[in-house]
Design a protein around this motif. Sequence first.
Motif, mmCIF file in Angstrom:
data_model
loop_
_atom_site.group_PDB
_atom_site.id
_atom_site.type_symbol
_atom_site.label_atom_id
_atom_site.label_comp_id
_atom_site.label_asym_id
_atom_site.label_seq_id
_atom_site.Cartn_x
_atom_site.Cartn_y
_atom_site.Cartn_z
ATOM 1 N N LEU A 24 121.117 54.409 63.136
ATOM 2 C CA LEU A 24 120.648 55.486 62.268
ATOM 3 C C LEU A 24 120.264 56.725 63.074
ATOM 4 O O LEU A 24 120.563 57.854 62.685
ATOM 5 C CB LEU A 24 119.454 55.004 61.445
ATOM 6 C CG LEU A 24 119.744 53.883 60.443
ATOM 7 C CD1 LEU A 24 118.461 53.433 59.761
ATOM 8 C CD2 LEU A 24 120.768 54.323 59.407
ATOM 9 N N THR A 25 119.616 56.507 64.212
ATOM 10 C CA THR A 25 119.192 57.627 65.059
ATOM 11 C C THR A 25 120.381 58.343 65.674
ATOM 12 O O THR A 25 120.429 59.577 65.720
ATOM 13 C CB THR A 25 118.254 57.121 66.164
ATOM 14 O OG1 THR A 25 117.118 56.492 65.562
ATOM 15 C CG2 THR A 25 117.790 58.256 67.046
ATOM 16 N N GLN A 26 121.357 57.569 66.130
ATOM 17 C CA GLN A 26 122.493 58.162 66.846
ATOM 18 C C GLN A 26 123.516 58.815 65.915
ATOM 19 O O GLN A 26 124.163 59.790 66.285
ATOM 20 C CB GLN A 26 123.170 57.098 67.703
ATOM 21 C CG GLN A 26 122.312 56.602 68.861
ATOM 22 C CD GLN A 26 122.983 55.541 69.690
ATOM 23 O OE1 GLN A 26 124.211 55.439 69.726
ATOM 24 N NE2 GLN A 26 122.189 54.728 70.378
ATOM 25 N N THR A 27 123.683 58.259 64.714
ATOM 26 C CA THR A 27 124.709 58.793 63.810
ATOM 27 C C THR A 27 124.151 59.709 62.737
ATOM 28 O O THR A 27 124.849 60.599 62.260
ATOM 29 C CB THR A 27 125.470 57.652 63.113
ATOM 30 O OG1 THR A 27 124.567 56.941 62.243
ATOM 31 C CG2 THR A 27 126.084 56.695 64.128
ATOM 32 N N GLY A 28 122.904 59.459 62.303
ATOM 33 C CA GLY A 28 122.324 60.253 61.231
ATOM 34 C C GLY A 28 123.028 60.102 59.903
ATOM 35 O O GLY A 28 122.969 61.001 59.056
ATOM 36 N N VAL A 29 123.702 58.977 59.689
ATOM 37 C CA VAL A 29 124.403 58.775 58.418
ATOM 38 C C VAL A 29 123.423 58.935 57.257
ATOM 39 O O VAL A 29 122.235 58.660 57.386
ATOM 40 C CB VAL A 29 125.089 57.392 58.358
ATOM 41 C CG1 VAL A 29 126.177 57.277 59.412
ATOM 42 C CG2 VAL A 29 124.073 56.260 58.491
ATOM 43 N N ASP A 30 123.943 59.354 56.125
ATOM 44 C CA ASP A 30 123.093 59.546 54.952
ATOM 45 C C ASP A 30 122.832 58.240 54.216
ATOM 46 O O ASP A 30 121.750 58.049 53.650
ATOM 47 C CB ASP A 30 123.748 60.555 54.012
ATOM 48 C CG ASP A 30 123.915 61.911 54.669
ATOM 49 O OD1 ASP A 30 122.899 62.590 54.872
ATOM 50 O OD2 ASP A 30 125.059 62.274 55.005
ATOM 51 N N VAL A 31 123.826 57.366 54.223
ATOM 52 C CA VAL A 31 123.721 56.086 53.519
ATOM 53 C C VAL A 31 124.254 54.992 54.435
ATOM 54 O O VAL A 31 125.336 55.126 55.008
ATOM 55 C CB VAL A 31 124.532 56.088 52.199
ATOM 56 C CG1 VAL A 31 124.394 54.747 51.480
ATOM 57 C CG2 VAL A 31 124.074 57.233 51.289
ATOM 58 N N LEU A 32 123.488 53.894 54.555
ATOM 59 C CA LEU A 32 123.940 52.745 55.326
ATOM 60 C C LEU A 32 123.903 51.512 54.437
ATOM 61 O O LEU A 32 122.849 51.159 53.895
ATOM 62 C CB LEU A 32 123.056 52.518 56.555
ATOM 63 C CG LEU A 32 123.335 51.245 57.361
ATOM 64 C CD1 LEU A 32 124.760 51.235 57.910
ATOM 65 C CD2 LEU A 32 122.317 51.081 58.485
ATOM 66 N N CYS A 33 125.062 50.869 54.300
ATOM 67 C CA CYS A 33 125.166 49.639 53.531
ATOM 68 C C CYS A 33 125.265 48.463 54.501
ATOM 69 O O CYS A 33 126.159 48.431 55.352
ATOM 70 C CB CYS A 33 126.398 49.676 52.631
ATOM 71 S SG CYS A 33 126.342 50.985 51.391
ATOM 72 N N LEU A 34 124.360 47.523 54.368
ATOM 73 C CA LEU A 34 124.303 46.366 55.255
ATOM 74 C C LEU A 34 124.682 45.105 54.494
ATOM 75 O O LEU A 34 124.355 44.960 53.318
ATOM 76 C CB LEU A 34 122.893 46.198 55.827
ATOM 77 C CG LEU A 34 122.362 47.330 56.692
ATOM 78 C CD1 LEU A 34 120.883 47.098 57.014
ATOM 79 C CD2 LEU A 34 123.163 47.459 57.986
ATOM 80 N N GLN A 35 125.353 44.197 55.193
ATOM 81 C CA GLN A 35 125.653 42.880 54.641
ATOM 82 C C GLN A 35 125.134 41.806 55.599
ATOM 83 O O GLN A 35 124.892 42.066 56.764
ATOM 84 C CB GLN A 35 127.155 42.680 54.425
ATOM 85 C CG GLN A 35 127.822 43.719 53.550
ATOM 86 C CD GLN A 35 128.270 44.915 54.352
ATOM 87 O OE1 GLN A 35 128.761 44.788 55.470
ATOM 88 N NE2 GLN A 35 128.100 46.114 53.787
ATOM 89 N N GLU A 36 125.027 40.609 55.061
ATOM 90 C CA GLU A 36 124.519 39.449 55.793
ATOM 91 C C GLU A 36 123.147 39.764 56.405
ATOM 92 O O GLU A 36 122.890 39.518 57.580
ATOM 93 C CB GLU A 36 125.506 38.970 56.856
ATOM 94 C CG GLU A 36 125.372 37.483 57.133
ATOM 95 C CD GLU A 36 126.467 36.913 58.008
ATOM 96 O OE1 GLU A 36 126.334 35.728 58.359
ATOM 97 O OE2 GLU A 36 127.441 37.616 58.334
#
Length: 260
Positions: A24-36
Amino acid sequence: MPFTLATWNINSVRLRESLVRDLLTQTGVDVLCLQECKSPVEKIPSFADLGYGHAVARGQKGYNGVAILSKLPLEEVGAHDHVALGHARHVAARLENGVTIHNYYVPAGGDVPDRAQNEKFGQKLDYLTAMRDDFRANRPERAILVGDLNIAPREDDVWSHKQLLKVVSHTPVEVAHLAETQEAGSWIDVTRADIPEGQLYSWWSYRSPDWDAADKGRRLDHVWATPDIANAAHSSRILRHVRGWEKPSDHAPVLATFDL
Protein backbone atom coordinates in the motif's frame (compact mmCIF):
# COMPACT_ATOMS: atom_id res chain seq x y z
CA MET A 1 -11.57 10.39 -11.63
CA PRO A 2 -8.96 7.68 -12.22
CA PHE A 3 -8.46 5.00 -9.60
CA THR A 4 -6.05 2.10 -9.40
CA LEU A 5 -7.15 -1.29 -8.18
CA ALA A 6 -5.05 -4.26 -7.10
CA THR A 7 -5.95 -7.89 -6.39
CA TRP A 8 -3.72 -10.13 -4.28
CA ASN A 9 -4.05 -13.56 -2.72
CA ILE A 10 -2.22 -12.72 0.50
CA ASN A 11 -2.22 -16.22 2.09
CA SER A 12 -2.96 -14.91 5.62
CA VAL A 13 -3.45 -11.19 6.09
CA ARG A 14 -2.44 -11.33 9.74
CA LEU A 15 0.77 -13.22 9.03
CA ARG A 16 1.63 -10.88 6.18
CA GLU A 17 0.25 -7.59 7.47
CA SER A 18 3.66 -5.96 6.99
CA LEU A 19 3.69 -6.99 3.33
CA VAL A 20 0.25 -5.48 2.80
CA ARG A 21 1.51 -2.29 4.39
CA ASP A 22 4.57 -2.29 2.14
CA LEU A 23 2.42 -2.75 -0.96
CA LEU A 24 0.00 0.00 0.00
CA THR A 25 2.83 2.40 0.85
CA GLN A 26 4.85 1.69 -2.28
CA THR A 27 2.00 1.63 -4.81
CA GLY A 28 -0.62 3.93 -3.28
CA VAL A 29 -3.39 1.94 -4.95
CA ASP A 30 -6.87 3.25 -4.26
CA VAL A 31 -8.49 -0.15 -3.78
CA LEU A 32 -6.89 -3.43 -2.70
CA CYS A 33 -8.81 -6.69 -2.92
CA LEU A 34 -7.36 -9.53 -0.86
CA GLN A 35 -8.11 -13.24 -0.97
CA GLU A 36 -7.26 -16.11 1.35
CA CYS A 37 -7.20 -13.75 4.33
CA LYS A 38 -7.52 -16.71 6.74
CA SER A 39 -9.00 -14.55 9.47
CA PRO A 40 -12.33 -13.73 11.08
CA VAL A 41 -13.44 -10.26 9.99
CA GLU A 42 -12.94 -8.76 13.46
CA LYS A 43 -9.29 -9.81 13.48
CA ILE A 44 -8.36 -8.51 10.03
CA PRO A 45 -5.83 -5.71 10.62
CA SER A 46 -6.88 -2.12 10.01
CA PHE A 47 -5.00 -0.07 7.45
CA ALA A 48 -6.86 3.15 8.19
CA ASP A 49 -3.64 4.83 9.32
CA LEU A 50 -2.37 4.48 5.74
CA GLY A 51 -5.51 6.11 4.35
CA TYR A 52 -7.57 2.96 3.79
CA GLY A 53 -10.45 3.89 6.03
CA HIS A 54 -13.09 1.93 4.13
CA ALA A 55 -13.31 -1.85 4.14
CA VAL A 56 -15.72 -4.72 3.59
CA ALA A 57 -14.91 -8.35 4.20
CA ARG A 58 -16.07 -11.90 4.72
CA GLY A 59 -13.87 -14.00 6.97
CA GLN A 60 -13.20 -17.43 8.39
CA LYS A 61 -10.71 -18.62 10.97
CA GLY A 62 -7.64 -20.01 9.23
CA TYR A 63 -9.31 -20.54 5.86
CA ASN A 64 -10.58 -18.64 2.81
CA GLY A 65 -11.67 -15.05 3.40
CA VAL A 66 -11.95 -11.99 1.14
CA ALA A 67 -11.58 -8.28 1.85
CA ILE A 68 -11.76 -4.99 -0.04
CA LEU A 69 -9.68 -2.13 1.40
CA SER A 70 -10.25 1.31 -0.05
CA LYS A 71 -9.22 4.93 0.15
CA LEU A 72 -12.46 5.72 -1.63
CA PRO A 73 -15.85 5.56 0.07
CA LEU A 74 -17.74 2.37 -0.69
CA GLU A 75 -20.78 0.50 0.49
CA GLU A 76 -21.15 -3.24 0.81
CA VAL A 77 -23.68 -4.69 -1.60
CA GLY A 78 -23.63 -8.33 -0.57
CA ALA A 79 -21.83 -11.63 -0.75
CA HIS A 80 -22.58 -14.99 -2.34
CA ASP A 81 -22.13 -18.39 -0.76
CA HIS A 82 -22.21 -20.24 -4.06
CA VAL A 83 -23.09 -23.95 -3.82
CA ALA A 84 -23.77 -23.40 -0.08
CA LEU A 85 -20.24 -24.41 0.85
CA GLY A 86 -20.25 -22.14 3.88
CA HIS A 87 -17.02 -20.59 2.65
CA ALA A 88 -16.04 -16.89 2.72
CA ARG A 89 -15.24 -16.63 -0.99
CA HIS A 90 -17.02 -13.50 -2.25
CA VAL A 91 -17.79 -9.97 -1.20
CA ALA A 92 -18.98 -7.02 -3.28
CA ALA A 93 -18.92 -3.26 -2.75
CA ARG A 94 -20.02 -0.22 -4.73
CA LEU A 95 -17.97 2.95 -5.14
CA GLU A 96 -19.57 6.39 -5.20
CA ASN A 97 -19.16 6.50 -9.00
CA GLY A 98 -21.56 3.55 -9.26
CA VAL A 99 -18.93 0.92 -10.06
CA THR A 100 -19.44 -2.39 -8.28
CA ILE A 101 -16.36 -4.41 -7.35
CA HIS A 102 -16.70 -8.18 -6.96
CA ASN A 103 -13.88 -9.90 -5.09
CA TYR A 104 -13.80 -13.69 -5.60
CA TYR A 105 -11.71 -16.56 -4.29
CA VAL A 106 -12.67 -19.58 -6.39
CA PRO A 107 -11.97 -23.00 -4.83
CA ALA A 108 -8.56 -24.39 -5.77
CA GLY A 109 -9.97 -27.81 -6.59
CA GLY A 110 -7.50 -30.16 -4.93
CA ASP A 111 -4.90 -32.21 -6.77
CA VAL A 112 -6.89 -34.72 -8.84
CA PRO A 113 -8.88 -33.31 -11.80
CA ASP A 114 -11.73 -35.80 -11.48
CA ARG A 115 -14.92 -35.05 -9.55
CA ALA A 116 -15.56 -38.78 -9.02
CA GLN A 117 -12.25 -39.16 -7.20
CA ASN A 118 -11.94 -35.68 -5.72
CA GLU A 119 -14.86 -33.87 -4.11
CA LYS A 120 -12.97 -30.57 -4.12
CA PHE A 121 -12.65 -30.63 -7.90
CA GLY A 122 -16.40 -31.08 -8.24
CA GLN A 123 -16.98 -28.20 -5.83
CA LYS A 124 -14.76 -25.97 -7.96
CA LEU A 125 -16.67 -26.76 -11.16
CA ASP A 126 -20.01 -26.33 -9.39
CA TYR A 127 -18.89 -23.00 -7.94
CA LEU A 128 -18.03 -21.69 -11.39
CA THR A 129 -21.38 -22.92 -12.72
CA ALA A 130 -23.16 -21.05 -9.92
CA MET A 131 -21.22 -17.89 -10.78
CA ARG A 132 -22.21 -18.33 -14.42
CA ASP A 133 -25.87 -18.77 -13.56
CA ASP A 134 -25.86 -15.72 -11.31
CA PHE A 135 -24.39 -13.54 -14.06
CA ARG A 136 -26.97 -14.83 -16.51
CA ALA A 137 -29.79 -14.02 -14.09
CA ASN A 138 -28.34 -10.69 -12.93
CA ARG A 139 -26.47 -9.19 -15.86
CA PRO A 140 -23.65 -7.07 -14.39
CA GLU A 141 -23.25 -3.45 -15.43
CA ARG A 142 -20.49 -0.97 -14.50
CA ALA A 143 -18.74 -3.74 -12.66
CA ILE A 144 -15.23 -5.03 -12.04
CA LEU A 145 -14.52 -8.61 -11.04
CA VAL A 146 -11.19 -9.46 -9.48
CA GLY A 147 -9.66 -12.26 -7.52
CA ASP A 148 -7.87 -15.55 -7.37
CA LEU A 149 -9.97 -17.53 -9.82
CA ASN A 150 -7.57 -20.47 -9.57
CA ILE A 151 -7.56 -21.08 -13.34
CA ALA A 152 -4.97 -20.10 -15.92
CA PRO A 153 -7.10 -20.08 -19.08
CA ARG A 154 -4.70 -19.36 -21.95
CA GLU A 155 -1.80 -21.42 -23.23
CA ASP A 156 0.53 -18.51 -22.48
CA ASP A 157 -0.88 -18.20 -18.95
CA VAL A 158 1.16 -21.23 -17.89
CA TRP A 159 4.81 -22.19 -18.22
CA SER A 160 3.96 -25.33 -20.23
CA HIS A 161 0.55 -25.80 -21.80
CA LYS A 162 1.30 -29.40 -22.79
CA GLN A 163 2.60 -30.47 -19.38
CA LEU A 164 -0.24 -28.82 -17.45
CA LEU A 165 -3.22 -30.06 -19.46
CA LYS A 166 -3.90 -32.68 -16.79
CA VAL A 167 -2.95 -30.48 -13.84
CA VAL A 168 -5.66 -28.75 -11.81
CA SER A 169 -5.93 -25.05 -12.79
CA HIS A 170 -5.32 -25.60 -16.52
CA THR A 171 -7.41 -28.62 -17.48
CA PRO A 172 -9.76 -28.20 -20.45
CA VAL A 173 -12.87 -28.70 -18.30
CA GLU A 174 -11.85 -25.92 -15.90
CA VAL A 175 -10.94 -23.57 -18.74
CA ALA A 176 -14.32 -24.26 -20.36
CA HIS A 177 -16.17 -23.56 -17.11
CA LEU A 178 -14.31 -20.29 -16.65
CA ALA A 179 -15.04 -19.28 -20.24
CA GLU A 180 -18.77 -19.87 -19.68
CA THR A 181 -18.65 -17.79 -16.51
CA GLN A 182 -16.85 -14.98 -18.31
CA GLU A 183 -19.24 -15.08 -21.26
CA ALA A 184 -22.30 -15.06 -18.99
CA GLY A 185 -21.37 -11.60 -17.70
CA SER A 186 -19.76 -10.43 -20.95
CA TRP A 187 -16.68 -9.87 -18.82
CA ILE A 188 -13.56 -8.58 -20.54
CA ASP A 189 -10.17 -9.79 -19.32
CA VAL A 190 -8.61 -6.40 -18.63
CA THR A 191 -5.12 -7.77 -18.03
CA ARG A 192 -4.98 -9.53 -21.39
CA ALA A 193 -6.64 -6.62 -23.18
CA ASP A 194 -3.69 -4.53 -22.01
CA ILE A 195 -1.04 -7.24 -22.38
CA PRO A 196 -2.34 -9.42 -25.22
CA GLU A 197 0.82 -11.35 -26.03
CA GLY A 198 3.43 -13.34 -24.17
CA GLN A 199 3.81 -15.48 -21.07
CA LEU A 200 2.18 -13.90 -18.04
CA TYR A 201 2.07 -15.35 -14.53
CA SER A 202 0.81 -14.27 -11.11
CA TRP A 203 1.59 -17.41 -9.07
CA TRP A 204 4.71 -19.47 -8.49
CA SER A 205 4.64 -22.55 -6.25
CA TYR A 206 6.31 -22.60 -2.86
CA ARG A 207 7.58 -26.06 -3.83
CA SER A 208 10.09 -24.65 -6.28
CA PRO A 209 13.49 -24.14 -4.60
CA ASP A 210 14.22 -21.20 -6.91
CA TRP A 211 10.89 -19.93 -8.19
CA ASP A 212 12.38 -16.97 -10.06
CA ALA A 213 14.95 -18.94 -12.04
CA ALA A 214 12.63 -21.89 -12.70
CA ASP A 215 9.79 -19.51 -13.63
CA LYS A 216 7.17 -22.25 -13.67
CA GLY A 217 4.29 -19.86 -13.13
CA ARG A 218 0.59 -19.63 -13.83
CA ARG A 219 -1.78 -16.66 -14.22
CA LEU A 220 -4.40 -17.51 -11.62
CA ASP A 221 -5.31 -13.95 -10.56
CA HIS A 222 -7.54 -11.87 -12.77
CA VAL A 223 -9.08 -8.44 -13.35
CA TRP A 224 -12.24 -8.39 -15.47
CA ALA A 225 -14.62 -5.56 -16.34
CA THR A 226 -18.01 -5.25 -17.99
CA PRO A 227 -18.02 -3.86 -21.56
CA ASP A 228 -19.50 -0.51 -20.50
CA ILE A 229 -16.36 0.38 -18.53
CA ALA A 230 -13.66 -1.95 -19.90
CA ASN A 231 -12.37 0.67 -22.34
CA ALA A 232 -11.57 2.90 -19.37
CA ALA A 233 -9.03 0.38 -18.09
CA HIS A 234 -5.31 0.69 -18.75
CA SER A 235 -1.84 0.26 -17.24
CA SER A 236 -2.32 -3.38 -16.26
CA ARG A 237 0.66 -4.96 -14.58
CA ILE A 238 1.71 -7.83 -12.36
CA LEU A 239 4.16 -6.98 -9.59
CA ARG A 240 6.36 -10.03 -9.96
CA HIS A 241 9.03 -8.69 -7.60
CA VAL A 242 6.59 -8.89 -4.67
CA ARG A 243 6.78 -12.70 -4.94
CA GLY A 244 10.42 -12.30 -3.94
CA TRP A 245 9.76 -10.36 -0.72
CA GLU A 246 10.67 -11.97 2.59
CA LYS A 247 8.18 -14.67 3.65
CA PRO A 248 5.93 -13.86 0.67
CA SER A 249 2.62 -15.08 -0.56
CA ASP A 250 2.96 -17.44 -3.51
CA HIS A 251 0.88 -14.95 -5.52
CA ALA A 252 1.89 -11.56 -6.90
CA PRO A 253 -0.44 -8.54 -6.98
CA VAL A 254 -2.23 -7.73 -10.24
CA LEU A 255 -3.05 -4.06 -10.90
CA ALA A 256 -5.10 -2.01 -13.33
CA THR A 257 -6.10 1.65 -13.54
CA PHE A 258 -9.58 2.82 -14.53
CA ASP A 259 -10.38 6.33 -15.78
CA LEU A 260 -13.92 6.63 -14.46
